[in-house]
Design a protein around this motif. Structure first.
Motif, mmCIF file in Angstrom:
data_model
loop_
_atom_site.group_PDB
_atom_site.id
_atom_site.type_symbol
_atom_site.label_atom_id
_atom_site.label_comp_id
_atom_site.label_asym_id
_atom_site.label_seq_id
_atom_site.Cartn_x
_atom_site.Cartn_y
_atom_site.Cartn_z
ATOM 1 N N THR A 187 0.842 -1.194 0.000
ATOM 2 C CA THR A 187 0.000 0.000 0.000
ATOM 3 C C THR A 187 0.882 1.250 0.000
ATOM 4 O OG1 THR A 187 -0.116 -0.009 2.432
ATOM 5 C CG2 THR A 187 -1.890 -1.113 1.243
ATOM 6 N N GLN A 188 0.383 2.312 -0.599
ATOM 7 C CA GLN A 188 1.143 3.561 -0.640
ATOM 8 C C GLN A 188 1.177 4.195 0.740
ATOM 9 O OE1 GLN A 188 -0.211 6.527 -3.433
ATOM 10 N NE2 GLN A 188 1.188 8.089 -2.650
ATOM 11 N N VAL A 189 2.372 4.661 1.125
ATOM 12 C CA VAL A 189 2.514 5.324 2.427
ATOM 13 C C VAL A 189 3.050 6.738 2.287
ATOM 14 C CG1 VAL A 189 2.771 3.182 3.730
ATOM 15 C CG2 VAL A 189 4.802 4.285 2.769
ATOM 16 N N ALA A 190 3.573 7.095 1.115
ATOM 17 C CA ALA A 190 4.100 8.448 0.932
ATOM 18 C C ALA A 190 4.339 8.730 -0.535
ATOM 19 C CB ALA A 190 5.410 8.631 1.703
ATOM 20 N N GLU A 191 4.389 10.006 -0.858
ATOM 21 C CA GLU A 191 4.831 10.449 -2.165
ATOM 22 C C GLU A 191 6.325 10.725 -2.090
ATOM 23 O OE1 GLU A 191 2.467 13.819 -3.174
ATOM 24 O OE2 GLU A 191 0.663 12.622 -3.585
ATOM 25 N N THR A 192 6.951 10.874 -3.245
ATOM 26 C CA THR A 192 8.373 11.220 -3.281
ATOM 27 C C THR A 192 8.560 12.415 -4.208
ATOM 28 O OG1 THR A 192 9.151 10.011 -5.230
ATOM 29 C CG2 THR A 192 8.827 8.729 -3.210
ATOM 30 N N GLN A 193 9.774 12.910 -4.250
ATOM 31 C CA GLN A 193 10.142 13.953 -5.203
ATOM 32 C C GLN A 193 10.928 13.347 -6.366
ATOM 33 O OE1 GLN A 193 12.271 16.910 -2.936
ATOM 34 N NE2 GLN A 193 10.421 17.667 -1.942
ATOM 35 N N SER A 194 10.921 12.028 -6.442
ATOM 36 C CA SER A 194 11.653 11.319 -7.491
ATOM 37 C C SER A 194 10.743 11.022 -8.676
ATOM 38 C CB SER A 194 12.213 10.010 -6.926
ATOM 39 O OG SER A 194 12.916 9.279 -7.916
ATOM 40 N N VAL A 195 11.313 11.064 -9.862
ATOM 41 C CA VAL A 195 10.587 10.791 -11.102
ATOM 42 C C VAL A 195 11.376 9.759 -11.900
ATOM 43 C CG1 VAL A 195 9.745 11.747 -13.274
ATOM 44 C CG2 VAL A 195 9.570 13.086 -11.167
ATOM 45 N N SER A 196 10.673 8.815 -12.517
ATOM 46 C CA SER A 196 11.321 7.814 -13.345
ATOM 47 C C SER A 196 10.524 7.657 -14.639
ATOM 48 C CB SER A 196 11.399 6.467 -12.610
ATOM 49 O OG SER A 196 12.044 5.494 -13.395
ATOM 50 N N GLY A 197 11.180 7.828 -15.766
ATOM 51 C CA GLY A 197 10.499 7.698 -17.049
ATOM 52 C C GLY A 197 9.366 8.681 -17.244
ATOM 53 N N GLY A 198 9.451 9.826 -16.559
ATOM 54 C CA GLY A 198 8.414 10.849 -16.678
ATOM 55 C C GLY A 198 7.259 10.697 -15.708
ATOM 56 N N PHE A 199 7.283 9.662 -14.864
ATOM 57 C CA PHE A 199 6.212 9.423 -13.910
ATOM 58 C C PHE A 199 6.710 9.613 -12.477
ATOM 59 C CE2 PHE A 199 5.174 6.620 -17.543
ATOM 60 C CZ PHE A 199 3.944 7.162 -17.882
ATOM 61 N N PRO A 200 5.841 10.114 -11.603
ATOM 62 C CA PRO A 200 6.241 10.264 -10.199
ATOM 63 C C PRO A 200 6.364 8.908 -9.522
ATOM 64 C CG PRO A 200 3.900 10.747 -10.451
ATOM 65 C CD PRO A 200 4.462 10.580 -11.836
ATOM 66 N N ARG A 201 7.339 8.799 -8.637
ATOM 67 C CA ARG A 201 7.502 7.580 -7.854
ATOM 68 C C ARG A 201 6.865 7.770 -6.482
ATOM 69 N NH1 ARG A 201 13.665 5.630 -8.331
ATOM 70 N NH2 ARG A 201 12.771 3.753 -7.397
ATOM 71 N N ILE A 202 6.413 6.676 -5.916
ATOM 72 C CA ILE A 202 5.784 6.702 -4.603
ATOM 73 C C ILE A 202 6.463 5.668 -3.706
ATOM 74 C CG2 ILE A 202 3.539 7.512 -5.432
ATOM 75 C CD1 ILE A 202 2.560 4.634 -5.410
ATOM 76 N N VAL A 203 6.244 5.792 -2.407
ATOM 77 C CA VAL A 203 6.732 4.801 -1.456
ATOM 78 C C VAL A 203 5.577 3.869 -1.105
ATOM 79 C CG1 VAL A 203 7.796 4.367 0.784
ATOM 80 C CG2 VAL A 203 8.371 6.450 -0.486
ATOM 81 N N MET A 204 5.794 2.565 -1.285
ATOM 82 C CA MET A 204 4.787 1.579 -0.929
ATOM 83 C C MET A 204 5.397 0.604 0.062
ATOM 84 S SD MET A 204 2.874 0.825 -4.581
ATOM 85 C CE MET A 204 1.374 0.248 -3.778
ATOM 86 N N ARG A 205 4.546 0.065 0.936
ATOM 87 C CA ARG A 205 5.033 -0.861 1.959
ATOM 88 C C ARG A 205 4.138 -2.070 2.070
ATOM 89 N NH1 ARG A 205 7.055 2.199 7.508
ATOM 90 N NH2 ARG A 205 9.130 2.767 6.730
ATOM 91 N N ARG A 206 4.792 -3.168 2.445
ATOM 92 C CA ARG A 206 4.066 -4.363 2.860
ATOM 93 C C ARG A 206 4.564 -4.752 4.241
ATOM 94 N NH1 ARG A 206 3.121 -10.140 -0.300
ATOM 95 N NH2 ARG A 206 2.734 -11.358 1.578
ATOM 96 N N MET A 207 3.655 -4.759 5.204
ATOM 97 C CA MET A 207 3.993 -5.126 6.562
ATOM 98 C C MET A 207 4.139 -6.638 6.655
ATOM 99 S SD MET A 207 3.881 -2.049 7.758
ATOM 100 C CE MET A 207 4.008 -2.309 9.531
ATOM 101 N N LEU A 208 5.138 -7.088 7.413
ATOM 102 C CA LEU A 208 5.388 -8.515 7.577
ATOM 103 C C LEU A 208 5.153 -8.939 9.026
ATOM 104 C CD1 LEU A 208 8.668 -8.776 5.481
ATOM 105 C CD2 LEU A 208 6.328 -9.081 4.709
ATOM 106 N N ASP A 209 4.758 -10.185 9.197
ATOM 107 C CA ASP A 209 4.523 -10.702 10.550
ATOM 108 C C ASP A 209 5.857 -10.911 11.268
ATOM 109 O OD1 ASP A 209 1.831 -10.734 10.042
ATOM 110 O OD2 ASP A 209 1.865 -12.809 9.276
#
Length: 209
Positions: A187-209
């Motif tokens: 799931t997305q948890v934050a936006e970034t200021q990074s761009v790749s291939g013209g698209f904005p990158r986001i921070v996504m996380r998966r919580m583990l047990d």
């Protein structure tokens, strides 16, 4: 059927149209070379080190020196990522490691730190031509998450593009897309200021047990 292989455990999950995908920790230099190395050993290519080393280290390494670093990485107890195999041949790679080991991401001013949790980062996915769009990517993400979990990771992060369904150029597709990680339980948890291939990158996380 996707098989996850490790020397001390095994698990199976439903996967893709490619049969018998097996995901293993990347301890084979030869298979890493197939996925990441140049045809000419003297040529300088990324070897997926650009996201691991500092810019100074990156500039100092050329040709076979870069391959030597990869040899050292695959020889460690914890692998630098995972490799996917179909009928015995390597078909994919995913880089996954503690974020603290990935200098450009750990020090990035464009990709935020969410908290002080020692997350692992899944930063690169590659599938060999001829095996794309056949479920290998899903198997790699699943295998990378499983490997990180077995190594004690509390969370796995990724930094894909939010391309909103638009086509992503293959040269920049290694970061992944929001949709493919959502399908893997991220799931997305934050936006970034990074761009790749013209698209904005986001921070996504998966919580583990």
């Amino acid at each position: 059927m996707t098989r996850w292989s490790e020397h001390f455990t095994a698990a199976s999950v439903e996967a893709s149209s490619v049969h018998n995908i097996e995901v293993k920790p990347a301890h084979s230099f030869e298979d890493m070379a197939t996925m990441l190395g140049p045809k000419n050993p003297q040529s300088s290519v990324c070897w997926c080190l650009s996201w691991r080393l500092s810019s100074t280290e990156n500039r100092s390494l050329a040709g076979t020196d870069r391959a030597d670093v990869v040899r050292q990485l695959v020889a460690r107890d914890h692998a630098p990522g995972v490799l996917a195999y179909s009928d015995g041949q390597v078909v994919g790679w995913a880089g996954v490691a503690p974020r603290a080991e990935l200098h450009p991401i750990e020090r990035s001013r464009r990709i935020p730190h969410i908290d002080e949790v020692p997350v692992w980062s899944l930063w690169c996915i590659r599938v060999r031509p001829g095996f794309r769009k056949q479920g290998v990517t899903a198997a790699l993400i699943d295998g990378a998450v499983r490997y990180a979990q077995q190594q004690g990771a509390p969370i796995v992060e990724s930094y894909p593009v939010d391309n909103r369904g638009e086509r992503v150029d293959q040269t920049m597709a290694f970061v992944g897309t929001r949709t493919m990680f959502e399908r893997a339980g991220f799931t997305q948890v934050a936006e970034t200021q990074s761009v790749s291939g013209g698209f904005p990158r986001i921070v996504m996380r998966r919580m583990l047990d």
